[in-house]
Write a protein that holds these residues in place. Sequence first.
Motif, PDB file in Angstrom:
ATOM      1  N   GLU A 113       0.673  -1.852   0.129  1.00 16.02           N
ATOM      2  CA  GLU A 113       0.174  -0.261   0.340  1.00 16.02           C
ATOM      3  C   GLU A 113       0.805   1.352  -0.281  1.00 16.02           C
ATOM      4  OE1 GLU A 113      -3.646   0.899   0.281  1.00 16.02           O
ATOM      5  OE2 GLU A 113      -3.549  -1.190  -0.863  1.00 16.02           O
ATOM      6  N   ARG A 114       2.218   1.205   0.496  1.00 17.27           N
ATOM      7  CA  ARG A 114       2.313   2.179   0.824  1.00 17.27           C
ATOM      8  C   ARG A 114       2.894   2.442  -0.206  1.00 17.27           C
ATOM      9  NH1 ARG A 114       7.481   1.064   5.399  1.00 17.27           N
ATOM     10  NH2 ARG A 114       9.654   2.795   3.329  1.00 17.27           N
ATOM     11  N   GLY A 115       3.765   1.905  -1.195  1.00 18.11           N
ATOM     12  CA  GLY A 115       5.123   1.804  -2.450  1.00 18.11           C
ATOM     13  C   GLY A 115       5.862   2.445  -1.351  1.00 18.11           C
ATOM     14  N   SER A 116       6.592   3.348  -2.616  1.00 21.95           N
ATOM     15  CA  SER A 116       8.068   4.169  -1.987  1.00 21.95           C
ATOM     16  C   SER A 116       8.079   5.140  -1.171  1.00 21.95           C
ATOM     17  CB  SER A 116       8.212   4.577  -3.302  1.00 21.95           C
ATOM     18  OG  SER A 116       7.640   5.524  -3.918  1.00 21.95           O
ATOM     19  N   GLN A 117       6.491   4.938  -0.240  1.00 19.92           N
ATOM     20  CA  GLN A 117       6.827   6.078   0.195  1.00 19.92           C
ATOM     21  C   GLN A 117       6.666   5.859   1.875  1.00 19.92           C
ATOM     22  OE1 GLN A 117       2.043   6.935  -0.122  1.00 19.92           O
ATOM     23  NE2 GLN A 117       2.658   9.309  -0.387  1.00 19.92           N
ATOM     24  N   GLY A 118       7.280   6.908   2.377  1.00 18.59           N
ATOM     25  CA  GLY A 118       7.620   6.913   3.900  1.00 18.59           C
ATOM     26  C   GLY A 118       6.190   6.685   4.804  1.00 18.59           C
ATOM     27  N   ILE A 119       6.429   6.395   6.152  1.00 18.28           N
ATOM     28  CA  ILE A 119       5.074   5.742   7.036  1.00 18.28           C
ATOM     29  C   ILE A 119       4.881   6.298   8.844  1.00 18.28           C
ATOM     30  CG2 ILE A 119       4.057   3.628   5.461  1.00 18.28           C
ATOM     31  CD1 ILE A 119       5.424   2.242   7.928  1.00 18.28           C
ATOM     32  N   GLU A 120       3.854   6.610   8.673  1.00 14.96           N
ATOM     33  CA  GLU A 120       3.966   7.008  10.388  1.00 14.96           C
ATOM     34  C   GLU A 120       3.093   6.516  10.500  1.00 14.96           C
ATOM     35  OE1 GLU A 120       2.681  11.069  12.997  1.00 14.96           O
ATOM     36  OE2 GLU A 120       2.062  11.319  10.613  1.00 14.96           O
TER      37      GLU A 120
ATOM     38  N   VAL B 248      -1.313   3.673  10.506  1.00 10.70           N
ATOM     39  CA  VAL B 248      -1.158   3.934   9.561  1.00 10.70           C
ATOM     40  C   VAL B 248      -1.097   4.900   8.725  1.00 10.70           C
ATOM     41  CG1 VAL B 248       0.653   2.389   7.887  1.00 10.70           C
ATOM     42  CG2 VAL B 248      -0.139   1.844   9.761  1.00 10.70           C
ATOM     43  N   TYR B 249      -0.060   5.724   8.307  1.00  9.08           N
ATOM     44  CA  TYR B 249       0.078   7.157   7.844  1.00  9.08           C
ATOM     45  C   TYR B 249       1.202   6.752   6.483  1.00  9.08           C
ATOM     46  CZ  TYR B 249      -4.110   9.214  10.796  1.00  9.08           C
ATOM     47  OH  TYR B 249      -5.030   9.287  11.707  1.00  9.08           O
ATOM     48  N   ALA B 250       0.752   7.013   5.589  1.00  8.94           N
ATOM     49  CA  ALA B 250       1.658   6.906   3.966  1.00  8.94           C
ATOM     50  C   ALA B 250       1.682   8.880   4.374  1.00  8.94           C
ATOM     51  CB  ALA B 250       1.015   7.675   2.964  1.00  8.94           C
ATOM     52  N   LEU B 251       3.493   9.067   4.088  1.00  7.43           N
ATOM     53  CA  LEU B 251       3.649  10.262   3.801  1.00  7.43           C
ATOM     54  C   LEU B 251       4.017  10.962   2.803  1.00  7.43           C
ATOM     55  CD1 LEU B 251       5.847  10.012   6.962  1.00  7.43           C
ATOM     56  CD2 LEU B 251       3.800  10.089   7.358  1.00  7.43           C
ATOM     57  N   ASP B 252       4.236  12.522   2.057  1.00 12.28           N
ATOM     58  CA  ASP B 252       4.743  12.636   1.423  1.00 12.28           C
ATOM     59  C   ASP B 252       6.272  12.880   0.978  1.00 12.28           C
ATOM     60  OD1 ASP B 252       4.541  15.345   2.527  1.00 12.28           O
ATOM     61  OD2 ASP B 252       2.976  15.785   1.996  1.00 12.28           O
ATOM     62  N   MET B 253       6.633  13.902  -0.044  1.00 11.19           N
ATOM     63  CA  MET B 253       7.964  13.893   0.608  1.00 11.19           C
ATOM     64  C   MET B 253       8.248  15.141   1.384  1.00 11.19           C
ATOM     65  SD  MET B 253       9.444  12.122  -2.359  1.00 11.19           S
ATOM     66  CE  MET B 253      10.507  12.921  -2.792  1.00 11.19           C
ATOM     67  N   GLY B 254       7.745  15.632   1.652  1.00 10.83           N
ATOM     68  CA  GLY B 254       7.819  16.557   3.155  1.00 10.83           C
ATOM     69  C   GLY B 254       8.046  16.229   3.967  1.00 10.83           C
ATOM     70  N   GLY B 255       7.410  14.929   4.284  1.00 12.60           N
ATOM     71  CA  GLY B 255       7.334  14.006   5.465  1.00 12.60           C
ATOM     72  C   GLY B 255       5.575  14.448   6.045  1.00 12.60           C
ATOM     73  N   ASP B 256       4.517  15.597   5.405  1.00 16.57           N
ATOM     74  CA  ASP B 256       3.493  15.316   6.083  1.00 16.57           C
ATOM     75  C   ASP B 256       3.068  14.180   6.104  1.00 16.57           C
ATOM     76  OD1 ASP B 256       4.169  17.591   7.093  1.00 16.57           O
ATOM     77  OD2 ASP B 256       3.734  18.568   5.045  1.00 16.57           O
ATOM     78  N   ARG B 257       1.564  14.030   6.582  1.00 18.46           N
ATOM     79  CA  ARG B 257       0.853  12.694   6.045  1.00 18.46           C
ATOM     80  C   ARG B 257       0.106  13.187   4.682  1.00 18.46           C
ATOM     81  NH1 ARG B 257      -2.595  12.336  11.916  1.00 18.46           N
ATOM     82  NH2 ARG B 257      -0.660  11.756  13.020  1.00 18.46           N
ATOM     83  N   ASP B 258       0.242  11.681   4.185  1.00 16.47           N
ATOM     84  CA  ASP B 258      -0.619  11.838   2.448  1.00 16.47           C
ATOM     85  C   ASP B 258      -1.809  10.994   2.663  1.00 16.47           C
ATOM     86  OD1 ASP B 258      -0.294  12.632  -0.021  1.00 16.47           O
ATOM     87  OD2 ASP B 258       0.407  10.585  -0.354  1.00 16.47           O
ATOM     88  N   ARG B 259      -1.599  10.390   2.876  1.00 18.68           N
ATOM     89  CA  ARG B 259      -2.973   9.582   3.492  1.00 18.68           C
ATOM     90  C   ARG B 259      -2.641   8.118   4.327  1.00 18.68           C
ATOM     91  NH1 ARG B 259      -2.324   4.332   0.313  1.00 18.68           N
ATOM     92  NH2 ARG B 259      -0.105   4.493  -0.742  1.00 18.68           N
ATOM     93  N   LEU B 260      -4.513   7.940   4.683  1.00 18.64           N
ATOM     94  CA  LEU B 260      -4.363   7.110   5.573  1.00 18.64           C
ATOM     95  C   LEU B 260      -4.689   5.676   4.957  1.00 18.64           C
ATOM     96  CD1 LEU B 260      -4.881   5.865   8.847  1.00 18.64           C
ATOM     97  CD2 LEU B 260      -7.064   6.358   8.501  1.00 18.64           C
ATOM     98  N   ILE B 261      -3.069   5.124   5.496  1.00 18.23           N
ATOM     99  CA  ILE B 261      -3.987   3.593   5.488  1.00 18.23           C
ATOM    100  C   ILE B 261      -4.701   3.113   5.790  1.00 18.23           C
ATOM    101  CG2 ILE B 261      -1.906   1.365   4.915  1.00 18.23           C
ATOM    102  CD1 ILE B 261      -0.054   3.396   3.613  1.00 18.23           C
ATOM    103  N   GLY B 262      -4.371   2.871   7.483  1.00 23.64           N
ATOM    104  CA  GLY B 262      -5.784   1.935   8.145  1.00 23.64           C
ATOM    105  C   GLY B 262      -5.571   1.980   9.411  1.00 23.64           C
TER     106      GLY B 262
END
Length: 138
Positions: free
Chosen positions: A66-73, A94-108
């Motif tokens: 689900e996260r692909g190459s994105q970081g997670i929080e 678990v949240y996927a993060l964008d390039m800036g380190g901000d939350r991009d989307r909720l994985i679940g």
Amino acid sequence: MTARPWIEGAALLSAHDRAAPAPKPRNRRSYPVPPEVRFALLRADPQAKPLAFPDIDALARHIQRERGSQGIEMVDVQDLLFDGDTDMREGVSVYALDMGGDRDRLIGHCWLDGRTQDALRAAIRANQTGRPGERRAA
């Protein structure tokens, strides 16, 4: 056919002394989780069925896809509620993060059978695939 300009309906109705219609309630489907499920992922879409996993490694592999190459929080939560529950359960969001380190989307939201995010983090680390300089643990 030309596109119409977008208009905020509530503001337009309010400007002309008309009441905005009440929003229609969305009926949430409820999907019971069987008591023998030890690991589950409640997806961000409330209409989606929860995903059950046989072990924490299968859940970690799903999160990796689900996260692909994105970081997670990961954030500990204490308010998971399955159908038929009387008490809240502890879990991990678990949240996927964008390039800036901000939350991009909720994985679940993950139900880890009472474990914390440290167990999930270790499972994700052990199941990493396709990352340069890292290899999958046997």
